[in-house]
Design a protein around this motif. Structure first.
Motif, mmCIF file in Angstrom:
data_model
loop_
_atom_site.group_PDB
_atom_site.id
_atom_site.type_symbol
_atom_site.label_atom_id
_atom_site.label_comp_id
_atom_site.label_asym_id
_atom_site.label_seq_id
_atom_site.Cartn_x
_atom_site.Cartn_y
_atom_site.Cartn_z
ATOM 1 N N GLY A 21 0.064 44.788 27.287
ATOM 2 C CA GLY A 21 -1.382 44.956 27.120
ATOM 3 C C GLY A 21 -1.833 44.663 25.707
ATOM 4 N N LYS A 22 -3.091 44.961 25.465
ATOM 5 C CA LYS A 22 -3.694 44.760 24.154
ATOM 6 C C LYS A 22 -3.165 45.811 23.178
ATOM 7 N N ASN A 34 -6.409 42.692 16.206
ATOM 8 C CA ASN A 34 -5.603 42.424 17.393
ATOM 9 C C ASN A 34 -4.206 42.029 16.908
ATOM 10 N N CYS A 61 -2.695 51.291 21.795
ATOM 11 C CA CYS A 61 -2.148 50.470 22.882
ATOM 12 C C CYS A 61 -2.994 50.645 24.131
ATOM 13 N N GLN A 62 -3.214 49.558 24.830
ATOM 14 C CA GLN A 62 -3.976 49.585 26.069
ATOM 15 C C GLN A 62 -3.171 50.257 27.187
#
Length: 78
Positions: A21-22, A34, A61-62
């Motif tokens: 994830g992002k 990012n 963290c996503q």
């Protein structure tokens, strides 16, 4: 999560690349980098190079599994 002051950037960036994830670094001033972006990694590295212990912010963290992957780089209480 707040990062350790004795961070091995190469190992940290390798772990970030394995995240699904992002993953962002958010400063106390409200900026967000990012950590999967080459330009943002350059900015993060430059900002942390001389005085990482004083770089204020946290990694977000996503996905929970990405948090577990990056946990070795986090301070025990953060």
């Amino acid at each position: 999560m707040k990062l350790k002051s004795s961070l091995d950037l190469e190992r940290f960036f390798t772990a970030v690349r394995h995240c699904q994830g992002k993953v962002t670094f958010e400063t106390e001033e409200g900026d967000s980098l990012n950590l999967k972006s080459a330009l943002c990694l350059f900015v993060f590295t430059a900002a942390s190079r001389d005085n990482f212990a004083h770089l204020s912010g946290k990694v977000v963290c996503q996905l929970p599994e990405d948090e577990r992957l990056l946990a070795p780089f986090a301070e025990a209480d953060g």
